[in-house]
Design a protein around this motif. Structure first.
Motif, PDB file in Angstrom:
ATOM      1  N   HIS A  10      54.326  40.227  38.453  1.00 31.31           N
ATOM      2  CA  HIS A  10      53.258  39.609  37.653  1.00 31.31           C
ATOM      3  C   HIS A  10      52.034  39.320  38.503  1.00 31.31           C
ATOM      4  O   HIS A  10      50.908  39.582  38.086  1.00 31.31           O
ATOM      5  CB  HIS A  10      53.750  38.304  37.022  1.00 31.31           C
ATOM      6  CG  HIS A  10      54.695  38.548  35.888  1.00 31.31           C
ATOM      7  ND1 HIS A  10      55.537  37.584  35.385  1.00 31.31           N
ATOM      8  CD2 HIS A  10      54.948  39.655  35.177  1.00 31.31           C
ATOM      9  CE1 HIS A  10      56.257  38.096  34.420  1.00 31.31           C
ATOM     10  NE2 HIS A  10      55.917  39.370  34.267  1.00 31.31           N
ATOM     11  N   ALA A  11      52.271  38.749  39.680  1.00 26.28           N
ATOM     12  CA  ALA A  11      51.142  38.411  40.558  1.00 26.28           C
ATOM     13  C   ALA A  11      50.346  39.661  40.916  1.00 26.28           C
ATOM     14  O   ALA A  11      49.112  39.666  40.871  1.00 26.28           O
ATOM     15  CB  ALA A  11      51.654  37.726  41.822  1.00 26.28           C
ATOM     16  N   VAL A  12      51.067  40.749  41.226  1.00 25.48           N
ATOM     17  CA  VAL A  12      50.384  42.000  41.578  1.00 25.48           C
ATOM     18  C   VAL A  12      49.543  42.498  40.411  1.00 25.48           C
ATOM     19  O   VAL A  12      48.385  42.892  40.574  1.00 25.48           O
ATOM     20  CB  VAL A  12      51.406  43.068  42.021  1.00 25.48           C
ATOM     21  CG1 VAL A  12      50.744  44.436  42.104  1.00 25.48           C
ATOM     22  CG2 VAL A  12      52.026  42.698  43.348  1.00 25.48           C
ATOM     23  N   GLU A  13      50.102  42.442  39.223  1.00 22.17           N
ATOM     24  CA  GLU A  13      49.352  42.920  38.061  1.00 22.17           C
ATOM     25  C   GLU A  13      48.084  42.105  37.835  1.00 22.17           C
ATOM     26  O   GLU A  13      47.034  42.645  37.508  1.00 22.17           O
ATOM     27  CB  GLU A  13      50.233  42.883  36.807  1.00 22.17           C
ATOM     28  CG  GLU A  13      51.117  44.108  36.693  1.00 22.17           C
ATOM     29  CD  GLU A  13      52.213  43.960  35.651  1.00 22.17           C
ATOM     30  OE1 GLU A  13      52.109  43.046  34.809  1.00 22.17           O
ATOM     31  OE2 GLU A  13      53.168  44.757  35.698  1.00 22.17           O
ATOM     32  N   GLU A  14      48.189  40.795  38.004  1.00 24.78           N
ATOM     33  CA  GLU A  14      47.021  39.934  37.813  1.00 24.78           C
ATOM     34  C   GLU A  14      45.937  40.252  38.847  1.00 24.78           C
ATOM     35  O   GLU A  14      44.767  40.375  38.514  1.00 24.78           O
ATOM     36  CB  GLU A  14      47.406  38.451  37.921  1.00 24.78           C
ATOM     37  CG  GLU A  14      48.229  37.934  36.744  1.00 24.78           C
ATOM     38  CD  GLU A  14      47.497  38.035  35.420  1.00 24.78           C
ATOM     39  OE1 GLU A  14      46.260  37.944  35.409  1.00 24.78           O
ATOM     40  OE2 GLU A  14      48.160  38.261  34.381  1.00 24.78           O
ATOM     41  N   ALA A  16      45.539  42.953  40.493  1.00 27.39           N
ATOM     42  CA  ALA A  16      45.011  44.307  40.283  1.00 27.39           C
ATOM     43  C   ALA A  16      44.059  44.368  39.097  1.00 27.39           C
ATOM     44  O   ALA A  16      43.338  45.360  38.927  1.00 27.39           O
ATOM     45  CB  ALA A  16      46.158  45.292  40.101  1.00 27.39           C
ATOM     46  N   SER A  17      44.047  43.319  38.272  1.00 27.24           N
ATOM     47  CA  SER A  17      43.124  43.344  37.126  1.00 27.24           C
ATOM     48  C   SER A  17      41.697  43.039  37.574  1.00 27.24           C
ATOM     49  O   SER A  17      40.756  43.181  36.804  1.00 27.24           O
ATOM     50  CB  SER A  17      43.565  42.332  36.070  1.00 27.24           C
ATOM     51  OG  SER A  17      43.315  41.019  36.536  1.00 27.24           O
ATOM     52  N   LYS A  24      47.925  48.990  45.287  1.00 25.94           N
ATOM     53  CA  LYS A  24      48.386  48.840  46.673  1.00 25.94           C
ATOM     54  C   LYS A  24      47.735  47.633  47.344  1.00 25.94           C
ATOM     55  O   LYS A  24      48.398  46.847  48.019  1.00 25.94           O
ATOM     56  CB  LYS A  24      48.060  50.102  47.479  1.00 25.94           C
ATOM     57  CG  LYS A  24      49.023  51.226  47.188  1.00 25.94           C
ATOM     58  CD  LYS A  24      49.341  52.015  48.453  1.00 25.94           C
ATOM     59  CE  LYS A  24      50.541  52.909  48.232  1.00 25.94           C
ATOM     60  NZ  LYS A  24      50.180  54.337  48.225  1.00 25.94           N
ATOM     61  N   THR A  25      46.419  47.500  47.151  1.00 24.37           N
ATOM     62  CA  THR A  25      45.713  46.353  47.727  1.00 24.37           C
ATOM     63  C   THR A  25      46.256  45.071  47.113  1.00 24.37           C
ATOM     64  O   THR A  25      46.456  44.057  47.807  1.00 24.37           O
ATOM     65  CB  THR A  25      44.213  46.464  47.435  1.00 24.37           C
ATOM     66  OG1 THR A  25      43.793  47.760  47.791  1.00 24.37           O
ATOM     67  CG2 THR A  25      43.410  45.443  48.224  1.00 24.37           C
ATOM     68  N   LEU A  27      49.192  44.464  46.009  1.00 25.38           N
ATOM     69  CA  LEU A  27      50.504  44.158  46.594  1.00 25.38           C
ATOM     70  C   LEU A  27      50.333  43.535  47.980  1.00 25.38           C
ATOM     71  O   LEU A  27      50.987  42.559  48.319  1.00 25.38           O
ATOM     72  CB  LEU A  27      51.336  45.442  46.677  1.00 25.38           C
ATOM     73  CG  LEU A  27      52.739  45.262  47.263  1.00 25.38           C
ATOM     74  CD1 LEU A  27      53.610  44.398  46.365  1.00 25.38           C
ATOM     75  CD2 LEU A  27      53.403  46.602  47.502  1.00 25.38           C
ATOM     76  N   ARG A  28      49.397  44.101  48.742  1.00 23.75           N
ATOM     77  CA  ARG A  28      49.161  43.587  50.082  1.00 23.75           C
ATOM     78  C   ARG A  28      48.685  42.137  50.019  1.00 23.75           C
ATOM     79  O   ARG A  28      49.166  41.275  50.758  1.00 23.75           O
ATOM     80  CB  ARG A  28      48.098  44.449  50.774  1.00 23.75           C
ATOM     81  CG  ARG A  28      47.904  44.168  52.231  1.00 23.75           C
ATOM     82  CD  ARG A  28      47.120  45.293  52.887  1.00 23.75           C
ATOM     83  NE  ARG A  28      45.783  45.436  52.327  1.00 23.75           N
ATOM     84  CZ  ARG A  28      44.737  44.709  52.709  1.00 23.75           C
ATOM     85  NH1 ARG A  28      44.873  43.792  53.639  1.00 23.75           N
ATOM     86  NH2 ARG A  28      43.567  44.905  52.156  1.00 23.75           N
ATOM     87  N   LEU A  29      47.769  41.846  49.092  1.00 29.73           N
ATOM     88  CA  LEU A  29      47.245  40.490  48.962  1.00 29.73           C
ATOM     89  C   LEU A  29      48.335  39.541  48.484  1.00 29.73           C
ATOM     90  O   LEU A  29      48.466  38.407  48.981  1.00 29.73           O
ATOM     91  CB  LEU A  29      46.065  40.474  47.986  1.00 29.73           C
ATOM     92  CG  LEU A  29      44.828  41.254  48.432  1.00 29.73           C
ATOM     93  CD1 LEU A  29      43.772  41.246  47.329  1.00 29.73           C
ATOM     94  CD2 LEU A  29      44.246  40.647  49.701  1.00 29.73           C
ATOM     95  N   ALA A  30      49.144  39.996  47.528  1.00 27.51           N
ATOM     96  CA  ALA A  30      50.208  39.139  46.996  1.00 27.51           C
ATOM     97  C   ALA A  30      51.201  38.807  48.095  1.00 27.51           C
ATOM     98  O   ALA A  30      51.621  37.647  48.247  1.00 27.51           O
ATOM     99  CB  ALA A  30      50.898  39.853  45.834  1.00 27.51           C
ATOM    100  N   LEU A  31      51.576  39.802  48.890  1.00 29.48           N
ATOM    101  CA  LEU A  31      52.539  39.563  49.972  1.00 29.48           C
ATOM    102  C   LEU A  31      51.946  38.624  51.020  1.00 29.48           C
ATOM    103  O   LEU A  31      52.628  37.791  51.582  1.00 29.48           O
ATOM    104  CB  LEU A  31      52.949  40.887  50.623  1.00 29.48           C
ATOM    105  CG  LEU A  31      53.816  41.782  49.722  1.00 29.48           C
ATOM    106  CD1 LEU A  31      54.062  43.128  50.392  1.00 29.48           C
ATOM    107  CD2 LEU A  31      55.124  41.104  49.372  1.00 29.48           C
ATOM    108  N   HIS A  32      50.629  38.763  51.224  1.00 31.57           N
ATOM    109  CA  HIS A  32      49.951  37.866  52.162  1.00 31.57           C
ATOM    110  C   HIS A  32      50.030  36.420  51.673  1.00 31.57           C
ATOM    111  O   HIS A  32      50.336  35.500  52.437  1.00 31.57           O
ATOM    112  CB  HIS A  32      48.498  38.293  52.320  1.00 31.57           C
ATOM    113  CG  HIS A  32      47.692  37.355  53.148  1.00 31.57           C
ATOM    114  ND1 HIS A  32      47.696  37.404  54.521  1.00 31.57           N
ATOM    115  CD2 HIS A  32      46.903  36.314  52.796  1.00 31.57           C
ATOM    116  CE1 HIS A  32      46.930  36.436  54.981  1.00 31.57           C
ATOM    117  NE2 HIS A  32      46.434  35.756  53.961  1.00 31.57           N
ATOM    118  N   LEU A  33      49.784  36.215  50.355  1.00 28.53           N
ATOM    119  CA  LEU A  33      49.836  34.866  49.802  1.00 28.53           C
ATOM    120  C   LEU A  33      51.247  34.298  49.895  1.00 28.53           C
ATOM    121  O   LEU A  33      51.448  33.109  50.119  1.00 28.53           O
ATOM    122  CB  LEU A  33      49.369  34.885  48.342  1.00 28.53           C
ATOM    123  CG  LEU A  33      47.866  35.047  48.136  1.00 28.53           C
ATOM    124  CD1 LEU A  33      47.545  35.303  46.674  1.00 28.53           C
ATOM    125  CD2 LEU A  33      47.127  33.809  48.622  1.00 28.53           C
TER     126      LEU A  33
END
Lengths: 202, 368
Positions: A10-14, A16-17, A24-25, A27-33
């Protein structure tokens, strides 16, 4: 993209919106958070929610503001009788950054373009006209994009404001500071020659 | 301007070909489908960065190959200039002058003046007015830079005005002020375009008349006219007068986008009353006038490509044409034909040197 957690998904989808961000970016940001502490992330998401909650548009000029009137409009040291008309609030920031302007702004929210379905009624024009009379404005500066749509919007405003007997000016257009003449495009240079100025005023 | 040598690799039906044209008259002779016109098209490519026939670059590559290259050496005031055009599937078009790549192709166009006359030109007569406006615009834009800018701006203002008229109709409202700002733009850009077209045709029509008379030896009377509502009234008046009609039709009915050229033969429309040969003569005279106009304005001699000139014309007119192009008013000429026996006696009569080439299955050879 398959991830092992639906929360992450869900976080990745948000993320990416958002404009300019792909999967891909995101996912990278979500994993960073995810790696950050809980309080840091709460602060992060809270500030976004608060921004949406508290920011309003200035009733006078249409700029973003924390109050009913923005910091510029409520500043007593600024001259309310000179109004600079811009397209977008980013233009306000750009002109403010120059520190050369001491009047107030009026944000139109776009330019007239029938192809995009934007007519004069869709822009903050009525509020500009009523403001001119109420505040006894004596000069309106048009600072609009130098495109056909910006030009026509300027012409439309000029016709409306000129009727009221108010002075209308437009920002100067010409060669950029630090530019060499030989690299300047022909249209700009041509215009600069035609609209040259007495040397004393340069 | 003279083409001194031309080399092709994988261009259309040519695997590899090198030729060194004569600086006067060059004739490519061969049966159908051998590649005569492709030689002309390759020369056209070097001048306009695209094919005269097929706008899709990759479709001009020889079957089952991945690229083509056209190279040409031209002589301009005694100095050689090399041009290179390379197309590779899936890559950007490469276009180089003296081994240096152009940043923009528009910098190149106009550098090699060239006029091509082909049977496909008949669209000027048969198609709608747009094709004729394009012909006129194409010639004017070569000499007048601001003309093209005005034209593009006019188109944009026109689309905006039409969108506005449409929205009036859909929302059942009307706002004179909104319309006025677009009228103003149409007038600012449209009036100079009309003036330029008028001035251009004033010079162009006498040239056309002269060439038509020469080709046909005064056989018939033809007329070429600039028809535009703006010849009588200015655009401001027209837009006001036709406002009701514009609103009903939801688009702009007046302006330079409605201009046309009218072609008449003995006072009747050429499209309906001209024979195929008369139509062809008309188009050739138009192109000859374009040739002369370019020559006069640019001060350099353009190349002339004559594709299948004998098609539909009687031998008298063909002889008149060949005789005309072999005078000093014309420079280097490239002609295609299918029949050696027909062309030889005609060429023998002219005063200039000529070279015949045999074209057989994608090969070009000097004719003995």
């Amino acid at each position: 993209m398959d991830v092992s957690s639906k929360y992450l998904q869900h976080a990745v989808e948000e993320i990416a919106s958002l404009p300019g961000i792909g999967k891909k970016t995101a996912l990278r940001l979500a994993l960073h958070l995810l790696k950050r502490t809980k309080s840091e992330v709460e602060h992060f998401s809270g500030s976004i929610a608060q921004m949406k909650e508290h920011i309003q548009f200035c009733q006078k000029c249409g700029n973003i503001s924390d109050e009913e009137k923005c910091g510029i409009c409520s500043n007593p040291r600024r001259d309310p009788q000179v109004v600079c008309v811009v397209e977008d609030l980013r233009d306000v920031m750009a002109i403010e950054a120059t520190q050369q302007f001491n009047g107030l702004y009026h944000v139109l929210g776009g330019v007239i373009s029938p192809m995009d379905g934007i007519g004069p009624g869709d822009l903050n024009i009525a509020s500009l006209l009523s403001r001119i009379e109420d505040d006894k404005v004596n000069e309106v500066i048009l600072a609009l994009s130098v495109t056909m749509e910006g030009d026509t919007t300027g012409f439309y405003l000029y016709k409306k404001i000129h009727q009221l007997g108010i002075e209308v000016s437009s920002i100067a257009r010409g060669v950029s500071i630090g530019d060499e003449l030989q690299y300047t495009d022909e249209l700009t240079l041509g215009r600069s020659i035609i609209q040259r100025r007495p040397y004393e005023q340069v | 301007m003279i083409l001194k040598s031309l080399s092709l690799v994988n261009f259309k039906n040519y695997e590899e070909a090198v030729l060194e044209p004569n600086s006067n008259v060059n004739c490519f002779i061969g049966e159908n489908g051998q590649g005569k016109t492709n030689v002309l098209d390759a020369i056209y490519y070097l001048a306009f960065c695209k094919s005269f026939f097929n706008p899709i670059d990759s479709q001009n590559i020889r079957h089952d190959q991945s690229f083509f290259v056209i190279q040409g050496t031209f002589v301009r005031s005694k100095k050689d200039e090399n041009y290179f055009c390379g197309i590779k599937k899936g890559q950007k078009k490469q276009f180089k002058r003296n081994k240096k790549e152009y940043e923009k192709l528009s910098e190149h166009i106009g550098r090699i003046p060239l006029v091509m006359i082909s049977p496909a030109d008949s669209f000027l007569i048969t198609d709608g007015s747009e094709s004729r406006r394009k012909f006129v615009d194409g010639v004017i834009a070569q000499f007048n830079k601001s003309y093209l800018d005005n034209l593009l701006n006019y188109q944009r203002a026109l689309s905006q005005r039409n969108a506005l008229l449409k929205s009036f109709a859909e929302n059942r409202n009307f706002d004179a002020d909104s319309l006025a700002i677009w009228n103003e733009k149409l007038i600012t850009f449209g009036e100079p375009i009309h003036r330029e077209r008028h001035n251009f045709l004033e010079e162009f029509i006498p040239l056309f008349q002269k060439h038509y008379k020469k080709i046909t030896e005064n056989a018939e009377n033809v007329n070429l006219k600039y028809s535009s509502a703006m010849n009588e009234k200015n655009l401001q008046e027209l837009l006001e007068e036709f406002l009701g009609k514009d609103q009903a039709l939801r688009y702009t009915t007046q302006g330079i986008h409605k201009d046309d050229l009218t072609f008449e033969i003995d006072k009747y429309p050429l499209k309906k009353f001209g024979s195929q040969g008369q139509q062809k003569s008309f188009v050739i005279a138009l192109k000859f006038a374009q040739f002369e106009f370019i020559r006069l304005k640019k001060g350099t001699m353009p190349l002339l490509l004559l594709d299948d000139i004998f098609d539909k014309l009687d031998s008298k007119r063909v002889e008149a044409i060949i005789e005309m192009v072999s005078t000093d008013d014309f420079g280097q000429i490239f002609i295609t034909d299918t029949n050696m026996e027909r062309i030889k006696p005609i060429l023998k009569k002219i005063k200039k040197a000529y070279q015949l080439f045999d074209v057989i299955e994608g090969g070009v050879q000097n004719h003995e």
